[in-house]
Design a protein around this motif. Structure first.
Motif: not given
Length: 494
Positions: A78-80, A109-113, A465-470
């Motif tokens: 859900x969060x991802x 949906x708004x994204x981690x950062x 979802x977190x993103x490899x770059x983050x």
């Protein structure tokens, strides 16, 4: 944030004496030291909170507590905004549980950062420089690195406040518009008005957030031949997958066009950035490319499109092409696809949608940059160029890093799931990529995994979802500044 305000917040003589003030000061200092770690902490905290909520008896339709594996997996999904599940999402959860799902996908949906920036704004009651940098990193991961960053892109640093407003407003407006379009169709199909309103809101949210959950047990089966309904879902998924910076740029262009028309000025419209152009062009090409391949590979498959007419086959192929990029909805049984179509779907899911969007994957601009680099190398050019603009080499290095870490994550998870489940490779690879790219399509393997496999898939979703770059920026304490250069030597490549 200015130097004076930072010193003020760190001076123990000026710290707040209330518990809330102390917590606020501690979180502010932590976000200043490592914005990416702060974002991951928030994301992980949300997963923990929603795991607890889903495990409560009130969340279950039977009134019994849900096990840890299912609760955790559902919370991460859900969060991802993934759409994978280990339980029947339509029947397992109570009304309270469905409300938790609905709220969770909106938050995720708004994204981690971006989420970290909004929380930082709530904590500090203003959007300082650091908070702007955190949000800016979601629209351009290059800002995580030390050194100058060109601001000629989708969203400039000074416009981050407007972007955050666009995120909230666009999500609300688009989802409401989609629900308004879906509601009459559901009423025509004889669905009671109360249930129809809930279904319309639910489907619109799941489309824009690219999640793909369905509120009814039959899923899309009742609407498999309703092309108006399916078209609205495709529009919602596409708008969610192109990214909030693109929506922000398009809204500014539309506003500028209205002003020019109102004042009858013939000034040239504002120039779109390379990021906007690459995202829109690459997304359109991938949709068409995927649809053509599905037509070629599935037109004679009696389990999928073999019994359909030419027009129906074309529409269903485009629908499947759009949904593979992160939408998660499907009008066919995924295991019925040919092995070649499963592989095409793997590739489309791995690519995903646009940067800073509700979609997952390595992102379409990453793919575009890699192809631009290959074309430049084939032509013997030293620089990458697109739309009369030069793309610096550090963008290519970041793109290669994203693909490498993404492929490594998929490979490791696939090996573990293969060993645990003993399932066919094509099914395992499909579900693992779907988890990493937060697509939500499944062969049915995920729901049959034992608890240890469920935890591995949950970790894969979180990584994707977190993103490899983050994640890479969070694990590195700081970038090391090297004050010398070693002798150059070229290894043989290729």
């Amino acid at each position: 944030m200015s130097i004076g305000s930072t010193a003020f917040s760190r001076n123990p003589l000026f710290r707040s004496r209330t518990w809330f003030g102390r917590v606020r000061d501690a979180m502010r200092e932590f976000s200043e030291r490592s914005p990416s770690r702060f974002a991951i902490l928030i994301f992980a905290s949300l997963v923990l909170i929603f795991t607890v909520l889903f495990s409560l008896p009130i969340s279950s339709a039977t009134g019994k507590a849900t096990g840890l594996a299912d609760s955790l997996f559902t919370a991460v999904s859900v969060i991802c905004v993934t759409g994978l599940s280990t339980v029947d999402m339509a029947t397992h959860w109570s009304v309270f549980g469905h409300v938790v799902v609905y709220i969770g996908v909106q938050i995720g949906a708004v994204g981690v950062l971006t989420l970290a920036s909004i929380l930082g704004l709530v904590i500090s009651r203003r959007l300082g420089l650091r908070a702007r940098l955190i949000a800016a990193s979601d629209t351009n991961p290059l800002r995580m690195h030390h050194g100058p960053v060109a601001e000629g892109q989708a969203v400039r640093l000074g416009e981050i406040g407007s972007l955050l407003a666009t995120v909230a407003i666009s999500a609300l407006v688009i989802e409401l518009a989609l629900a308004v379009l879906l509601l009459p169709r559901m009423l025509i199909d004889g669905i009671p008005i109360g249930e129809a309103v809930w279904f319309a809101l639910y489907y619109s949210a799941m489309a824009f957030t690219n999640t793909g959950f369905a509120p009814n047990a039959e899923g899309l089966t009742p609407f498999a031949n309703d092309y108006f309904f399916l078209t609205i879902l495709m529009i919602g998924v596409f708008l969610g997958s192109i990214g909030f910076p693109i929506i922000y740029t398009l809204s500014r262009s539309l506003k500028g066009w209205k002003l020019r028309r109102k004042h009858k000025k013939l000034n040239r419209p504002p120039r779109w950035s390379v990021h906007v152009k690459l995202t829109l062009v690459t997304s359109a090409l991938l949709i068409v490319f995927g649809a053509v391949l599905y037509i070629i590979l599935e037109f004679d498959n009696p389990k999928t499109f073999g019994s359909l007419g030419a027009g129906d086959t074309v529409f269903q192929s485009f629908f499947l092409s759009v949904m593979t990029r992160s939408g998660g909805f499907s009008t066919i049984n995924i295991p019925d696809l040919n092995g070649s179509s499963l592989l095409v779907t793997d590739m489309l899911m791995f690519i995903g949608g646009g940067s800073a969007s509700t979609a997952g994957g390595i992102k379409v601009t990453t793919l575009a940059v890699l192809f631009l680099a290959a074309f430049a190398e084939a032509r013997g050019n030293q620089e990458m160029e697109a739309f009369s603009r030069r793309i610096p080499s550090d963008v290519l290095r970041l793109g290669v890093s994203v693909v490498l870490w993404g492929a490594t994550t998929v490979a490791v998870a696939s090996i573990l799931i293969l060993q645990i489940s003993k399932a066919p490779l094509d099914f395992v690879l499909f579900d693992v990529i779907s988890a990493f790219a937060t697509s939500g399509l499944t062969t049915g393997l995920t729901a049959s995994l034992p608890d240890v496999g469920v935890y591995i898939m949950a970790a894969t979703m979180f990584m994707g979802r977190v993103g490899t770059v983050t994640l890479a920026a969070a694990l590195a304490a700081s970038q090391r500044q090297q004050l010398y250069k070693r002798p150059e030597e070229r290894p043989i490549v290729g």
